[in-house]
Design a protein around this motif. Sequence first.
Motif, PDB file in Angstrom:
ATOM      1  N   THR A 177       0.844  -1.199   0.000  1.00 45.96           N
ATOM      2  CA  THR A 177       0.000   0.000   0.000  1.00 45.96           C
ATOM      3  C   THR A 177       0.875   1.243   0.000  1.00 45.96           C
ATOM      4  O   THR A 177       2.100   1.165   0.163  1.00 45.96           O
ATOM      5  CB  THR A 177      -0.915   0.044   1.230  1.00 45.96           C
ATOM      6  OG1 THR A 177      -0.104   0.235   2.404  1.00 45.96           O
ATOM      7  CG2 THR A 177      -1.718  -1.235   1.358  1.00 45.96           C
ATOM      8  N   VAL A 178       0.246   2.400  -0.151  1.00 48.22           N
ATOM      9  CA  VAL A 178       0.982   3.656  -0.165  1.00 48.22           C
ATOM     10  C   VAL A 178       1.701   3.876   1.168  1.00 48.22           C
ATOM     11  O   VAL A 178       2.791   4.469   1.215  1.00 48.22           O
ATOM     12  CB  VAL A 178       0.037   4.846  -0.492  1.00 48.22           C
ATOM     13  CG1 VAL A 178      -0.947   5.088   0.637  1.00 48.22           C
ATOM     14  CG2 VAL A 178       0.833   6.100  -0.804  1.00 48.22           C
ATOM     15  N   ASP A 179       1.123   3.366   2.278  1.00 46.87           N
ATOM     16  CA  ASP A 179       1.782   3.502   3.583  1.00 46.87           C
ATOM     17  C   ASP A 179       3.076   2.704   3.637  1.00 46.87           C
ATOM     18  O   ASP A 179       4.069   3.147   4.229  1.00 46.87           O
ATOM     19  CB  ASP A 179       0.852   3.043   4.707  1.00 46.87           C
ATOM     20  CG  ASP A 179      -0.279   4.024   4.969  1.00 46.87           C
ATOM     21  OD1 ASP A 179      -0.185   5.156   4.452  1.00 46.87           O
ATOM     22  OD2 ASP A 179      -1.229   3.665   5.671  1.00 46.87           O
ATOM     23  N   ASP A 180       3.081   1.513   3.033  1.00 47.68           N
ATOM     24  CA  ASP A 180       4.307   0.710   3.001  1.00 47.68           C
ATOM     25  C   ASP A 180       5.424   1.463   2.297  1.00 47.68           C
ATOM     26  O   ASP A 180       6.583   1.459   2.748  1.00 47.68           O
ATOM     27  CB  ASP A 180       4.059  -0.620   2.269  1.00 47.68           C
ATOM     28  CG  ASP A 180       3.033  -1.488   2.985  1.00 47.68           C
ATOM     29  OD1 ASP A 180       3.022  -1.466   4.232  1.00 47.68           O
ATOM     30  OD2 ASP A 180       2.257  -2.171   2.306  1.00 47.68           O
ATOM     31  N   LEU A 181       5.074   2.106   1.185  1.00 49.51           N
ATOM     32  CA  LEU A 181       6.077   2.846   0.423  1.00 49.51           C
ATOM     33  C   LEU A 181       6.467   4.136   1.125  1.00 49.51           C
ATOM     34  O   LEU A 181       7.615   4.572   1.049  1.00 49.51           O
ATOM     35  CB  LEU A 181       5.544   3.163  -0.979  1.00 49.51           C
ATOM     36  CG  LEU A 181       5.256   1.961  -1.881  1.00 49.51           C
ATOM     37  CD1 LEU A 181       4.801   2.441  -3.250  1.00 49.51           C
ATOM     38  CD2 LEU A 181       6.482   1.079  -2.025  1.00 49.51           C
ATOM     39  N   GLN A 182       5.512   4.762   1.832  1.00 45.71           N
ATOM     40  CA  GLN A 182       5.782   6.041   2.471  1.00 45.71           C
ATOM     41  C   GLN A 182       6.863   5.913   3.528  1.00 45.71           C
ATOM     42  O   GLN A 182       7.695   6.822   3.698  1.00 45.71           O
ATOM     43  CB  GLN A 182       4.506   6.617   3.094  1.00 45.71           C
ATOM     44  CG  GLN A 182       4.629   8.085   3.488  1.00 45.71           C
ATOM     45  CD  GLN A 182       4.945   8.976   2.303  1.00 45.71           C
ATOM     46  OE1 GLN A 182       4.269   8.918   1.285  1.00 45.71           O
ATOM     47  NE2 GLN A 182       5.980   9.788   2.428  1.00 45.71           N
ATOM     48  N   ASN A 183       6.889   4.803   4.238  1.00 47.32           N
ATOM     49  CA  ASN A 183       7.941   4.587   5.238  1.00 47.32           C
ATOM     50  C   ASN A 183       9.318   4.601   4.580  1.00 47.32           C
ATOM     51  O   ASN A 183      10.270   5.198   5.086  1.00 47.32           O
ATOM     52  CB  ASN A 183       7.718   3.252   5.967  1.00 47.32           C
ATOM     53  CG  ASN A 183       6.486   3.288   6.847  1.00 47.32           C
ATOM     54  OD1 ASN A 183       6.094   4.342   7.331  1.00 47.32           O
ATOM     55  ND2 ASN A 183       5.865   2.123   7.061  1.00 47.32           N
ATOM     56  N   THR A 184       9.399   3.936   3.419  1.00 45.74           N
ATOM     57  CA  THR A 184      10.654   3.919   2.668  1.00 45.74           C
ATOM     58  C   THR A 184      11.020   5.315   2.197  1.00 45.74           C
ATOM     59  O   THR A 184      12.176   5.740   2.287  1.00 45.74           O
ATOM     60  CB  THR A 184      10.535   2.977   1.450  1.00 45.74           C
ATOM     61  OG1 THR A 184      10.241   1.668   1.914  1.00 45.74           O
ATOM     62  CG2 THR A 184      11.820   2.953   0.636  1.00 45.74           C
ATOM     63  N   ILE A 185      10.009   6.039   1.698  1.00 44.61           N
ATOM     64  CA  ILE A 185      10.256   7.394   1.187  1.00 44.61           C
ATOM     65  C   ILE A 185      10.745   8.320   2.295  1.00 44.61           C
ATOM     66  O   ILE A 185      11.674   9.111   2.108  1.00 44.61           O
ATOM     67  CB  ILE A 185       8.972   7.947   0.532  1.00 44.61           C
ATOM     68  CG1 ILE A 185       8.694   7.189  -0.770  1.00 44.61           C
ATOM     69  CG2 ILE A 185       9.095   9.438   0.259  1.00 44.61           C
ATOM     70  CD1 ILE A 185       7.318   7.431  -1.331  1.00 44.61           C
ATOM     71  N   ASP A 186      10.126   8.221   3.479  1.00 40.08           N
ATOM     72  CA  ASP A 186      10.550   9.060   4.614  1.00 40.08           C
ATOM     73  C   ASP A 186      12.002   8.778   4.989  1.00 40.08           C
ATOM     74  O   ASP A 186      12.785   9.707   5.248  1.00 40.08           O
ATOM     75  CB  ASP A 186       9.639   8.811   5.823  1.00 40.08           C
ATOM     76  CG  ASP A 186       8.235   9.354   5.616  1.00 40.08           C
ATOM     77  OD1 ASP A 186       8.058  10.189   4.714  1.00 40.08           O
ATOM     78  OD2 ASP A 186       7.320   8.923   6.346  1.00 40.08           O
ATOM     79  N   GLN A 187      12.367   7.503   4.999  1.00 41.21           N
ATOM     80  CA  GLN A 187      13.756   7.145   5.303  1.00 41.21           C
ATOM     81  C   GLN A 187      14.698   7.687   4.226  1.00 41.21           C
ATOM     82  O   GLN A 187      15.784   8.184   4.527  1.00 41.21           O
ATOM     83  CB  GLN A 187      13.892   5.623   5.394  1.00 41.21           C
ATOM     84  CG  GLN A 187      13.179   5.003   6.587  1.00 41.21           C
ATOM     85  CD  GLN A 187      13.184   3.482   6.533  1.00 41.21           C
ATOM     86  OE1 GLN A 187      13.805   2.884   5.672  1.00 41.21           O
ATOM     87  NE2 GLN A 187      12.466   2.855   7.459  1.00 41.21           N
ATOM     88  N   ASN A 188      14.254   7.589   2.974  1.00 42.49           N
ATOM     89  CA  ASN A 188      15.092   8.066   1.881  1.00 42.49           C
ATOM     90  C   ASN A 188      15.240   9.583   1.893  1.00 42.49           C
ATOM     91  O   ASN A 188      16.290  10.121   1.516  1.00 42.49           O
ATOM     92  CB  ASN A 188      14.513   7.604   0.541  1.00 42.49           C
ATOM     93  CG  ASN A 188      14.660   6.113   0.351  1.00 42.49           C
ATOM     94  OD1 ASN A 188      15.447   5.468   1.049  1.00 42.49           O
ATOM     95  ND2 ASN A 188      13.932   5.546  -0.593  1.00 42.49           N
ATOM     96  N   MET A 189      14.172  10.294   2.311  1.00 42.81           N
ATOM     97  CA  MET A 189      14.288  11.750   2.424  1.00 42.81           C
ATOM     98  C   MET A 189      15.309  12.125   3.475  1.00 42.81           C
ATOM     99  O   MET A 189      16.088  13.073   3.294  1.00 42.81           O
ATOM    100  CB  MET A 189      12.926  12.362   2.771  1.00 42.81           C
ATOM    101  CG  MET A 189      12.025  12.615   1.567  1.00 42.81           C
ATOM    102  SD  MET A 189      12.782  13.652   0.285  1.00 42.81           S
ATOM    103  CE  MET A 189      13.089  15.155   1.194  1.00 42.81           C
ATOM    104  N   ASP A 190      15.336  11.396   4.592  1.00 47.03           N
ATOM    105  CA  ASP A 190      16.365  11.640   5.616  1.00 47.03           C
ATOM    106  C   ASP A 190      17.750  11.413   5.034  1.00 47.03           C
ATOM    107  O   ASP A 190      18.687  12.172   5.301  1.00 47.03           O
ATOM    108  CB  ASP A 190      16.140  10.709   6.815  1.00 47.03           C
ATOM    109  CG  ASP A 190      14.912  11.101   7.642  1.00 47.03           C
ATOM    110  OD1 ASP A 190      14.486  12.268   7.518  1.00 47.03           O
ATOM    111  OD2 ASP A 190      14.394  10.245   8.386  1.00 47.03           O
TER     112      ASP A 190
END
Length: 418
Positions: free
Chosen positions: A297-310
Motif C-alpha cells: 500500500t501507499v503507507d508501506d512505500l511512504q515509510n521507505t520514502i521518509d527514510q530516503n528523504m532523511d
Amino acid sequence: MTFLAIGINYNTAPVAIRERLAFPADTLHTSLLDLRQVSEISEAAILSTCNRTEFYCNANTSDEKFLIDWVAETKSIDPNAFKPYLYTHADNQLIRHMFRVACGLDSMILGEPQILGQMKSAYQTACEAGTLGKDLGKLFQQTFTAAKKVRTDTAIGSSPVSVAFAAVQLAQQIFSNLGEQTALLIGAGETIELTARHLTQQGIGRLIIANRTHAKALALAEQFKGLAIALAELPSHLAEADIVISSTASQLPILGKGSVESALKKRRHKPMFMVDLAVPRDIEAEVEQLRDVYLYTVDDLQNTIDQNMDSRRRAAAQAEEIIDTQVDHFLAWLRAQSAQTVIRDYRLQAEQTRDEALQKAIGLLKNGGTPEEVLTRLAYSLTNKLIHTPSTQIRDAAANERHDVIAAAHEIFKLNKT
C-alpha cells in the motif's frame, strides 16, 4: 562586469505568475537574441521550467532594473505584477545559486535529477543562439562539474522519494528483468503517468493502462506505446499482468479478492506484484491473504520514502560542502582571468626589449664585431634592461616601507632569501 540573475520559482511565485513568465522552448532562441541586444548585457542565458524561470547575465551593472524592464516588455506584463515574487543573485551568490539548482538542492523534490538536464538544455540553446561568452559559458561548465561531483560523491539522488519511483524500484527488486514482465496500470492521473515513465525508462516489456475514461487511457498508452483498456475490461486482462499498480480517485475498491484469485488461476499461480497507491484503496485488503500475491500500500512505500528523504537531507549537507569547494575553484579561475591582461602586457614589454637588443646585436655583427663580443654585450644589455624597472620599483618600495611589494617580489621572481 557582474554576474547577475533574477528569477521566480515554485517557492516564491504561484503557478499563475510562473506560467506568465515561462519561455516555451520554441521561442527561447529568439528571446535570447533579443535579450542580448540590451546594452547592459554581454552574455545571457534563460532557464525556463514548470517550476522556475531564471535569467542569467554577465552585465556592466549590478542593478537588476534593466532586466526586470526587459521581462515586463517581452511578456507584456506590468513589472509590479511579478516583482514581489522575484529573487536576485549577483556574483558569488549567483555562482552558488546555479550550483545548488543544478544539484537539485533548490528543487521541490530534494535531489531530483531532471533539473540538471534542463540546465544543460538552457546552456545548449544559449550556445546555439551565440549569447554565451567566455565567462558565463565557463560558469555553466563549472556548474555541470559541481553537479556531477555531487551526484558521484553523495547519495543525493540514489534513494526514491516519490511513490511512483519507489513502486518501480520495488518491482525491480522482485523481478530481475522488467523487460520480460507485463505491467498493468490502473488510472490515468499524474502518479500513474509518472509510474509509466519510470517503467518505460527501466525497459518494461509490455504496458497496459486501464481507466474509467477510455480516451485518457488511450492518450497515456500512446505516449508510452502501451495498450489502453476500459475498467470494464480488467477481468479479461488481469491475468496477463505480472505487475499491477493502481492510483485512482474511486471511492470503492476496483479489484476484489475474487477477481485477483481468478486471475491467479489463469496464471497457474505465477506470482503477481501489486501496489495500491490510492486513498481510499483501489485493491481490497483481503487480496493480501492470497499466497501468490505481493501487495503493498501507499503507507508501506511512504515509510521507505521518509527514510530516503532523511538520507537525501544528510547527502545535501555533504553536497553543500562540495559546492563550497567548487565555488572557490571558479572564483580562482575568475581571478586568474583578471591577471591575463597584466601577463600579456608584461610579455609584450619583454618581447619589445628583446627585439631592440637583438637588432643592436645584429648591427654590431654587421660592423665587424666578433660573435663572442656581440653575444656577451647582448646578454649584458638584455639582463640590465629586464631587471632595471623591477629593481627601481623594489628600491622605491623599500624607501616607502612597502614590505608587501618586497614580499611579492620574492614570490613572483622565486628569489632565495639571503
